[in-house]
Motif scaffolding. Sequence first.
Motif, short mmCIF file in Angstrom:
data_model
loop_
_atom_site.label_atom_id
_atom_site.label_comp_id
_atom_site.label_asym_id
_atom_site.label_seq_id
_atom_site.Cartn_x
_atom_site.Cartn_y
_atom_site.Cartn_z
N GLN A 9 1.20 -1.01 0.12
CA GLN A 9 0.11 0.49 0.14
C GLN A 9 1.14 1.28 0.09
OE1 GLN A 9 -2.54 -1.10 -0.75
NE2 GLN A 9 -3.26 -2.70 0.53
N LYS A 10 0.26 1.92 -0.21
CA LYS A 10 0.87 3.54 -0.51
C LYS A 10 1.77 3.77 0.90
CE LYS A 10 0.74 9.40 -0.78
NZ LYS A 10 -0.40 9.18 -1.19
N GLU A 11 1.55 3.85 2.15
CA GLU A 11 1.91 4.26 3.11
C GLU A 11 3.56 3.36 3.21
OE1 GLU A 11 -1.48 2.03 4.66
OE2 GLU A 11 -1.58 3.83 2.53
N GLU A 12 3.52 2.00 2.81
CA GLU A 12 4.49 1.05 2.75
C GLU A 12 5.70 1.42 1.98
OE1 GLU A 12 2.34 -2.88 4.30
OE2 GLU A 12 1.95 -2.26 2.74
N ILE A 13 5.11 2.24 1.05
CA ILE A 13 6.71 2.04 -0.08
C ILE A 13 7.30 4.00 0.32
CG2 ILE A 13 6.25 2.95 -2.65
CD1 ILE A 13 4.39 1.59 -2.92
N PRO A 14 8.49 3.64 0.32
CA PRO A 14 9.43 4.34 0.94
C PRO A 14 9.19 5.85 -0.10
CG PRO A 14 10.73 2.39 0.80
CD PRO A 14 9.47 2.56 0.89
N SER A 15 8.83 7.07 0.26
CA SER A 15 9.34 8.41 -0.45
C SER A 15 9.93 9.66 0.40
CB SER A 15 7.77 8.96 -0.43
OG SER A 15 7.26 9.43 0.52
N PHE A 16 10.08 10.50 -0.37
CA PHE A 16 10.96 11.96 -0.21
C PHE A 16 10.84 12.83 -1.43
CE2 PHE A 16 14.17 8.71 -3.28
CZ PHE A 16 14.32 10.46 -4.07
N ASP A 17 10.84 13.99 -0.78
CA ASP A 17 10.73 15.45 -1.42
C ASP A 17 11.81 15.72 -1.73
OD1 ASP A 17 7.78 14.61 -0.88
OD2 ASP A 17 8.02 16.54 0.25
N LEU A 18 11.39 16.53 -3.13
CA LEU A 18 12.80 17.59 -3.75
C LEU A 18 12.26 19.18 -3.56
CD1 LEU A 18 14.16 14.50 -6.57
CD2 LEU A 18 15.21 15.17 -4.67
N ASN A 19 13.15 19.64 -4.39
CA ASN A 19 12.46 20.55 -4.75
C ASN A 19 11.39 21.49 -3.99
OD1 ASN A 19 11.00 22.08 -7.72
ND2 ASN A 19 12.80 23.26 -6.36
N GLU A 20 11.94 21.40 -2.45
CA GLU A 20 11.57 21.92 -1.21
C GLU A 20 9.91 21.55 -1.69
OE1 GLU A 20 11.77 26.29 -2.33
OE2 GLU A 20 13.65 26.34 -1.05
N GLY A 21 9.52 20.48 -1.69
CA GLY A 21 8.04 19.63 -1.71
C GLY A 21 7.66 19.96 -2.16
N ASN A 22 7.70 19.97 -3.65
CA ASN A 22 6.88 20.40 -5.14
C ASN A 22 7.08 19.32 -5.92
OD1 ASN A 22 5.93 23.26 -5.22
ND2 ASN A 22 8.49 23.85 -5.10
N VAL A 23 7.86 17.77 -5.57
CA VAL A 23 8.21 17.45 -6.09
C VAL A 23 8.47 16.05 -5.42
CG1 VAL A 23 9.53 15.73 -7.53
CG2 VAL A 23 9.66 18.18 -8.10
N THR A 24 7.64 15.16 -5.37
CA THR A 24 7.74 13.87 -4.06
C THR A 24 7.58 12.25 -5.28
OG1 THR A 24 5.59 14.69 -2.61
CG2 THR A 24 5.63 13.03 -2.80
N VAL A 25 8.87 11.85 -4.64
CA VAL A 25 9.64 10.22 -5.39
C VAL A 25 9.07 9.30 -4.19
CG1 VAL A 25 11.50 9.58 -6.24
CG2 VAL A 25 11.47 12.00 -6.42
N GLN A 26 8.58 8.48 -4.45
CA GLN A 26 8.20 7.06 -4.25
C GLN A 26 9.11 6.41 -4.70
OE1 GLN A 26 4.16 5.27 -5.47
NE2 GLN A 26 3.50 5.40 -3.71
N GLN A 27 10.41 5.66 -4.13
CA GLN A 27 10.99 5.35 -4.30
C GLN A 27 10.95 3.41 -4.37
OE1 GLN A 27 13.42 6.64 -5.67
NE2 GLN A 27 14.92 4.63 -6.19
N LEU A 28 10.79 2.77 -6.07
CA LEU A 28 10.33 0.98 -5.72
C LEU A 28 11.23 0.37 -5.65
CD1 LEU A 28 7.09 1.92 -8.10
CD2 LEU A 28 7.18 2.43 -5.78
N PHE A 29 12.46 0.48 -6.65
CA PHE A 29 13.53 -0.08 -7.16
C PHE A 29 14.73 0.74 -6.69
CE2 PHE A 29 10.17 -2.98 -9.19
CZ PHE A 29 10.51 -3.64 -8.60
N GLY A 30 15.74 -0.15 -6.50
CA GLY A 30 16.85 0.87 -6.42
C GLY A 30 16.79 1.95 -5.65
N GLU A 31 18.37 3.10 -5.46
CA GLU A 31 18.72 3.86 -4.27
C GLU A 31 18.78 5.28 -5.06
OE1 GLU A 31 22.02 5.14 -1.05
OE2 GLU A 31 21.28 2.58 -0.93
N TRP A 32 17.93 6.38 -4.38
CA TRP A 32 18.18 7.55 -5.22
C TRP A 32 17.80 8.86 -3.76
CZ3 TRP A 32 13.70 10.23 -8.72
CH2 TRP A 32 14.49 11.29 -8.97
N ASN A 33 19.12 9.74 -4.03
CA ASN A 33 18.86 10.54 -2.11
C ASN A 33 18.94 10.05 -0.73
OD1 ASN A 33 18.58 13.29 -2.06
ND2 ASN A 33 15.99 13.07 -1.22
N GLY A 34 19.78 9.02 -1.00
CA GLY A 34 20.13 7.93 -0.06
C GLY A 34 18.62 7.28 0.30
#
Length: 286
Positions: A143-168
């Motif tokens: 479910q959505k809440e089980e998937i790691p996510s992070f923000d970029l560009n002062e919260g104007n971009v939200t990334v759901q990270q599915l595979f691999g690593e990005w931004n730590g």
Amino acid sequence: MDLRKIKKVHGSEYRPIADLITYSPMPTRSLDMIDPFLFLNHHGFQKYPQNNHGLPFGPHPHRGMETVTFILEGDIMHKDSSGHESVIEAGGVQYMTAGKGLIHAEVSSSEFKKNGGDLEILQLWLNLPASKKMLSPKYVGLQKEEIPSFDLNEGNVTVQQLFGEWNGVKGAFEGNFPISMSTIYLKKGGSFEKNIPENENIFFYIVRGKIRVNGEEVPFRHLVEFANQGEVLKVEASEDSVVILGHALPFNEPVVAQGPFVMNTEDEIREAYRDYQRGKFGSWDG
């Protein structure tokens, strides 16, 4: 570092399935695949009435590939012959490795069929390398809440990270080969940059909105094919947008695809059909 060169922008072909609105940017007359990314179906956006029939994907087999299913609106109920079963709702993602073979169904929940509502779901097929075509089947639905996510560009971009690593941030799923994949939500004016090794192939599909990537404006339901020149992706949203971004080294192996099976030779395809007919993909109890 140089901007990654755009080779071509591909529109999606309209391919409705029963009453399900479906667009596909790959494969089409202009694009076969982006190794190891094989196939994408974009279902919806559409609104289902009450007492609908839901998704039409009853029991069917697969071998030699994987599916990543993105649920933006609505829900999807997964059941397979390996014993997995789940209902994943909006914002969630399913990852299934067909490997040596399984039978699965992807339908709407009884609640969605009764009440109706918005639906938008995408399914991406990933190839498996020849050495892993016959892995044991596997399924993970989050479910959505089980998937790691992070923000970029002062919260104007939200990334759901599915595979691999990005931004730590490490992705939710452990792939069967090195791959990075994200679902990216951009507010109008939101922007990001990402460096991707020149020898990796990029899968870049605009689900919603309109974005400018490396100087070219691209609307939704379009896929950007990049050359293996340059490393930098520079992305800005012209309006609120959703993008699927994946990248991986190509396998550079023969691909023979027929129906639900993706193998390396015609003989392996024939063997897949024989094995399925002989019940080697497991039993289906409805």
